[in-house]
Motif scaffolding. Structure first.
Motif, PDB file in Angstrom:
ATOM      1  N   LEU A 157     -21.551  47.484  -9.832  1.00 16.34           N
ATOM      2  CA  LEU A 157     -21.091  48.774 -10.294  1.00 16.34           C
ATOM      3  C   LEU A 157     -19.451  49.239 -10.188  1.00 16.34           C
ATOM      4  O   LEU A 157     -18.934  49.665 -11.073  1.00 16.34           O
ATOM      5  CB  LEU A 157     -21.732  49.721  -9.696  1.00 16.34           C
ATOM      6  N   ARG A 158     -18.899  48.975  -9.251  1.00 16.22           N
ATOM      7  CA  ARG A 158     -17.483  49.281  -8.969  1.00 16.22           C
ATOM      8  C   ARG A 158     -16.699  48.320 -10.015  1.00 16.22           C
ATOM      9  O   ARG A 158     -15.831  48.657 -10.583  1.00 16.22           O
ATOM     10  CB  ARG A 158     -17.088  48.608  -7.509  1.00 16.22           C
ATOM     11  N   VAL A 159     -16.969  46.900 -10.123  1.00 16.48           N
ATOM     12  CA  VAL A 159     -16.377  45.981 -10.792  1.00 16.48           C
ATOM     13  C   VAL A 159     -16.516  46.484 -12.543  1.00 16.48           C
ATOM     14  O   VAL A 159     -15.402  46.579 -13.041  1.00 16.48           O
ATOM     15  CB  VAL A 159     -16.857  44.740 -10.737  1.00 16.48           C
ATOM     16  N   ALA A 160     -17.548  46.819 -12.840  1.00 16.19           N
ATOM     17  CA  ALA A 160     -17.867  47.258 -14.204  1.00 16.19           C
ATOM     18  C   ALA A 160     -17.199  48.645 -14.414  1.00 16.19           C
ATOM     19  O   ALA A 160     -16.621  48.799 -15.570  1.00 16.19           O
ATOM     20  CB  ALA A 160     -19.348  47.575 -14.336  1.00 16.19           C
TER      21      ALA A 160
ATOM     22  N   GLU B  16      -1.656  47.401 -13.190  1.00 19.39           N
ATOM     23  CA  GLU B  16      -1.187  46.943 -11.924  1.00 19.39           C
ATOM     24  C   GLU B  16      -1.471  48.105 -10.872  1.00 19.39           C
ATOM     25  O   GLU B  16      -1.843  47.779  -9.789  1.00 19.39           O
ATOM     26  CB  GLU B  16       0.334  46.856 -11.930  1.00 19.39           C
ATOM     27  N   GLN B  17      -1.549  49.499 -11.360  1.00 15.63           N
ATOM     28  CA  GLN B  17      -2.057  50.576 -10.609  1.00 15.63           C
ATOM     29  C   GLN B  17      -3.373  50.632 -10.226  1.00 15.63           C
ATOM     30  O   GLN B  17      -3.926  50.523  -8.990  1.00 15.63           O
ATOM     31  CB  GLN B  17      -1.568  51.815 -11.338  1.00 15.63           C
ATOM     32  N   ILE B  18      -4.189  50.067 -11.217  1.00 19.56           N
ATOM     33  CA  ILE B  18      -5.800  50.031 -10.964  1.00 19.56           C
ATOM     34  C   ILE B  18      -5.985  48.954 -10.007  1.00 19.56           C
ATOM     35  O   ILE B  18      -6.767  48.959  -8.750  1.00 19.56           O
ATOM     36  CB  ILE B  18      -6.491  49.631 -12.360  1.00 19.56           C
ATOM     37  N   GLY B  19      -5.210  47.765 -10.083  1.00 20.78           N
ATOM     38  CA  GLY B  19      -5.240  46.703  -9.138  1.00 20.78           C
ATOM     39  C   GLY B  19      -5.051  46.946  -7.902  1.00 20.78           C
ATOM     40  O   GLY B  19      -5.614  46.458  -6.791  1.00 20.78           O
ATOM     41  N   GLN B  20      -3.935  47.697  -7.860  1.00 24.56           N
ATOM     42  CA  GLN B  20      -3.346  48.207  -6.368  1.00 24.56           C
ATOM     43  C   GLN B  20      -4.337  49.046  -5.548  1.00 24.56           C
ATOM     44  O   GLN B  20      -4.770  48.931  -4.526  1.00 24.56           O
ATOM     45  CB  GLN B  20      -2.103  48.772  -6.398  1.00 24.56           C
ATOM     46  N   ARG B  21      -4.981  49.973  -6.728  1.00 24.29           N
ATOM     47  CA  ARG B  21      -5.757  50.881  -6.022  1.00 24.29           C
ATOM     48  C   ARG B  21      -7.186  50.122  -5.604  1.00 24.29           C
ATOM     49  O   ARG B  21      -7.654  50.533  -4.454  1.00 24.29           O
ATOM     50  CB  ARG B  21      -6.358  52.128  -7.354  1.00 24.29           C
ATOM     51  N   GLU B  22      -7.614  49.205  -6.099  1.00 28.51           N
ATOM     52  CA  GLU B  22      -8.823  48.427  -5.684  1.00 28.51           C
ATOM     53  C   GLU B  22      -8.463  47.386  -4.601  1.00 28.51           C
ATOM     54  O   GLU B  22      -9.521  46.793  -4.109  1.00 28.51           O
ATOM     55  CB  GLU B  22      -9.247  47.785  -6.989  1.00 28.51           C
ATOM     56  N   GLY B  23      -7.318  47.029  -4.194  1.00 27.38           N
ATOM     57  CA  GLY B  23      -6.850  46.175  -3.441  1.00 27.38           C
ATOM     58  C   GLY B  23      -7.103  44.742  -3.987  1.00 27.38           C
ATOM     59  O   GLY B  23      -7.235  43.916  -3.144  1.00 27.38           O
ATOM     60  N   TRP B  24      -7.182  44.639  -5.216  1.00 19.05           N
ATOM     61  CA  TRP B  24      -7.273  43.442  -5.826  1.00 19.05           C
ATOM     62  C   TRP B  24      -5.763  42.796  -6.116  1.00 19.05           C
ATOM     63  O   TRP B  24      -5.021  43.352  -6.668  1.00 19.05           O
ATOM     64  CB  TRP B  24      -7.898  43.463  -7.029  1.00 19.05           C
ATOM     65  N   ARG B  25      -5.712  41.528  -6.182  1.00 19.63           N
ATOM     66  CA  ARG B  25      -4.482  40.742  -6.651  1.00 19.63           C
ATOM     67  C   ARG B  25      -4.076  40.980  -8.202  1.00 19.63           C
ATOM     68  O   ARG B  25      -4.965  40.748  -8.998  1.00 19.63           O
ATOM     69  CB  ARG B  25      -4.527  39.421  -6.379  1.00 19.63           C
ATOM     70  N   VAL B  26      -3.051  41.614  -8.115  1.00 16.11           N
ATOM     71  CA  VAL B  26      -2.408  41.480  -9.806  1.00 16.11           C
ATOM     72  C   VAL B  26      -1.194  40.972  -9.916  1.00 16.11           C
ATOM     73  O   VAL B  26      -0.332  41.269  -9.049  1.00 16.11           O
ATOM     74  CB  VAL B  26      -2.430  43.022 -10.215  1.00 16.11           C
ATOM     75  N   LEU B  27      -0.947  39.946 -10.905  1.00 18.04           N
ATOM     76  CA  LEU B  27       0.561  39.504 -10.847  1.00 18.04           C
ATOM     77  C   LEU B  27       0.775  39.228 -12.357  1.00 18.04           C
ATOM     78  O   LEU B  27      -0.087  38.876 -13.317  1.00 18.04           O
ATOM     79  CB  LEU B  27       0.227  38.058 -10.314  1.00 18.04           C
TER      80      LEU B  27
ATOM     81  N   LEU C 246       1.128  37.369 -19.536  1.00 17.75           N
ATOM     82  CA  LEU C 246      -0.150  37.864 -19.123  1.00 17.75           C
ATOM     83  C   LEU C 246      -0.206  38.607 -17.902  1.00 17.75           C
ATOM     84  O   LEU C 246       0.862  38.446 -17.362  1.00 17.75           O
ATOM     85  CB  LEU C 246      -1.244  36.947 -19.378  1.00 17.75           C
ATOM     86  N   VAL C 247      -1.124  39.359 -17.534  1.00 13.55           N
ATOM     87  CA  VAL C 247      -1.355  40.041 -16.367  1.00 13.55           C
ATOM     88  C   VAL C 247      -2.560  39.188 -15.632  1.00 13.55           C
ATOM     89  O   VAL C 247      -3.646  39.401 -16.147  1.00 13.55           O
ATOM     90  CB  VAL C 247      -1.600  41.592 -16.470  1.00 13.55           C
ATOM     91  N   GLU C 248      -2.184  38.629 -14.461  1.00  7.30           N
ATOM     92  CA  GLU C 248      -3.285  37.893 -13.868  1.00  7.30           C
ATOM     93  C   GLU C 248      -4.143  39.227 -13.120  1.00  7.30           C
ATOM     94  O   GLU C 248      -3.372  39.884 -12.248  1.00  7.30           O
ATOM     95  CB  GLU C 248      -2.987  36.959 -12.617  1.00  7.30           C
ATOM     96  N   PHE C 249      -5.366  39.478 -13.282  1.00  6.75           N
ATOM     97  CA  PHE C 249      -6.368  40.638 -12.604  1.00  6.75           C
ATOM     98  C   PHE C 249      -7.384  39.917 -11.915  1.00  6.75           C
ATOM     99  O   PHE C 249      -8.200  39.233 -12.560  1.00  6.75           O
ATOM    100  CB  PHE C 249      -6.544  41.462 -13.640  1.00  6.75           C
ATOM    101  N   TRP C 250      -7.387  39.838 -10.668  1.00  5.74           N
ATOM    102  CA  TRP C 250      -8.140  38.975  -9.872  1.00  5.74           C
ATOM    103  C   TRP C 250      -9.282  39.878  -9.376  1.00  5.74           C
ATOM    104  O   TRP C 250      -9.104  40.778  -8.087  1.00  5.74           O
ATOM    105  CB  TRP C 250      -7.611  38.514  -8.640  1.00  5.74           C
ATOM    106  N   VAL C 251     -10.453  40.304  -9.848  1.00  5.63           N
ATOM    107  CA  VAL C 251     -11.535  40.936  -9.747  1.00  5.63           C
ATOM    108  C   VAL C 251     -12.178  40.646  -8.372  1.00  5.63           C
ATOM    109  O   VAL C 251     -12.574  39.426  -8.108  1.00  5.63           O
ATOM    110  CB  VAL C 251     -12.684  40.999 -10.908  1.00  5.63           C
ATOM    111  N   GLU C 252     -12.276  41.523  -7.564  1.00  2.00           N
ATOM    112  CA  GLU C 252     -12.629  41.147  -6.104  1.00  2.00           C
ATOM    113  C   GLU C 252     -11.952  40.122  -5.343  1.00  2.00           C
ATOM    114  O   GLU C 252     -12.256  39.592  -4.570  1.00  2.00           O
ATOM    115  CB  GLU C 252     -14.297  40.879  -5.928  1.00  2.00           C
ATOM    116  N   ASN C 253     -10.785  39.822  -5.941  1.00  2.00           N
ATOM    117  CA  ASN C 253      -9.968  38.672  -5.484  1.00  2.00           C
ATOM    118  C   ASN C 253     -10.578  37.375  -5.388  1.00  2.00           C
ATOM    119  O   ASN C 253     -10.257  36.367  -4.669  1.00  2.00           O
ATOM    120  CB  ASN C 253      -9.229  39.055  -4.037  1.00  2.00           C
ATOM    121  N   ARG C 254     -11.546  37.194  -6.681  1.00  2.00           N
ATOM    122  CA  ARG C 254     -12.063  35.881  -6.647  1.00  2.00           C
ATOM    123  C   ARG C 254     -12.403  35.375  -8.204  1.00  2.00           C
ATOM    124  O   ARG C 254     -12.593  34.241  -8.450  1.00  2.00           O
ATOM    125  CB  ARG C 254     -13.477  36.089  -5.886  1.00  2.00           C
TER     126      ARG C 254
END
Length: 161
Positions: free
Chosen positions: A13-16, A93-104, A115-123
């Motif tokens: 649910l959070r990821v969606a 980047e702000q959304i990733g920081q809020r979630e604690g997920w890696r964004v580069l 591109l923006v690497e966005f690591w959902v749940e860091n995985r």
């Protein structure tokens, strides 16, 4: 054209919800328990289905369709996708920081395109292409450019039997 993909998540649910936010889209409950479908509401029927972690597709027997089963899975996966999104690099980047997920943010030079690497749940890796990033991606992903990058013509691969 890829119309939809599916992933699994510790917290579907959070990821969606996060993916819907980045896409300026919507998420709704999918037919499998604790699963959600995210869509940007475009005319292509684009979507991402988020299943509970460990859910796998299993081929059906004989004439039966594929079905879903819970299974044991590793934490990291080979699945990734490059997706154009309406959200800005800064918003992602702000959304990733809020979630604690890696964004580069990967600049050209770190790879063939930005591109923006966005690591959902860091995985799970999503390569987001915010506004302004897509033209470079589309230019790079043409056969002549791929041949330049590889330094040789693209050759068909023989199927081993």
């Amino acid at each position: 054209m890829i119309h939809h993909i599916s992933i699994d998540a510790h917290n579907p649910l959070r990821v969606a919800s996060v993916l819907a936010e980045i896409w300026n889209g919507k998420a709704y409950q999918f037919f499998y328990p604790n699963s959600y479908h995210v869509m940007p509401c475009d005319h292509y029927g684009t979507g991402i289905v988020v299943f509970p972690k460990g859910t796998v597709w299993v081929p059906g027997a004989d004439t039966q369709s594929a079905h879903l089963l819970p299974a044991v899975s590793t934490d990291l996966v080979a699945i990734h996708a490059a997706i154009s999104v309406p959200t800005t690099q800064q918003q992602i980047e702000q959304i990733g920081q809020r979630e604690g997920w890696r964004v580069l943010t990967r600049e050209q030079g770190d790879g063939p395109f930005r591109l923006v690497e966005f690591w959902v749940e860091n995985r799970i890796l999503f390569e987001f292409l915010p506004p302004g990033f897509e033209p470079q991606y589309l230019q790079t992903m043409q056969p002549k450019m791929i041949e330049q990058i590889l330094g040789q013509p693209i050759q068909p691969i023989a199927v081993q039997g």
